[in-house]
Design a protein around this motif. Structure first.
Motif: not given
Length: 171
Positions: A66-86
């Motif tokens: 709903e916003t233009d925060a990432m612009g018009d170009d395609a992108y992938d969204l990855e959501v995760g947690t920190p790794g074990a050795e953060r």
């Protein structure tokens, strides 16, 4: 006023992450070939399960659409947690790492590996493992003395509580 894309994204997305009971730990935007990848790292004091990750991912995706925060170009969204050795960078990271083994780079160029036993506003109480059969020692480390800190993965640590229960059952 924020100038970088990551700062603008943080301002936009952090309230959504917080409303899901999570902390926004990191946002990065990387180019991978012709695509961009928006990586969002979230965590909480109790960790984040897959359902929470899915819920926050949907909420972030809807907000970005709903916003233009990432612009018009395609992108992938990855959501995760920190790794074990953060890396530990915030006070809450050290609190969450209580009872974990951590490798510290000290501001005086020294290095220390120890278990965090307690955390307060000024620093950490540590248990430094004994060498060559010696008993562990305790040490106090102030936050300003820490240049870097990273949790270490332990594969063979015996859980003290389980060990005590096993010894009681044998008696």
């Amino acid at each position: 006023m924020s100038t970088t894309q990551s700062e603008r994204l943080r301002e936009l997305l952090e309230p959504l992450v917080t409303s899901q009971g999570l902390d926004l730990e990191e946002i990065t935007v990387d180019s991978v070939g012709r695509k961009r990848v928006l990586r969002v790292v979230v965590d909480s004091d109790t960790g984040a399960d897959l359902d929470q990750i899915a819920d926050v991912s949907r909420a972030l995706s809807a907000k970005l659409d709903e916003t233009d925060a990432m612009g018009d170009d395609a992108y992938d969204l990855e959501v995760g947690t920190p790794g074990a050795e953060r890396s530990l960078t915030e006070h809450r990271h050290f609190v969450r790492a209580t009872d974990r083994m951590v490798r510290f780079q000290l501001t005086d160029d020294g290095e220390l590996t120890a278990r965090i036993t307690a955390v307060d506003e000024d620093g950490l109480d540590l248990e430094v493992p004994g060498v060559k059969g010696r008993r562990p020692t305790t040490r106090r480390l102030a936050f300003p003395d820490i240049a870097k800190a990273r949790v270490q993965v332990e594969f063979s640590r015996k859980d003290d509580k389980n060990s005590k229960n096993e010894m009681e059952e044998e008696a």
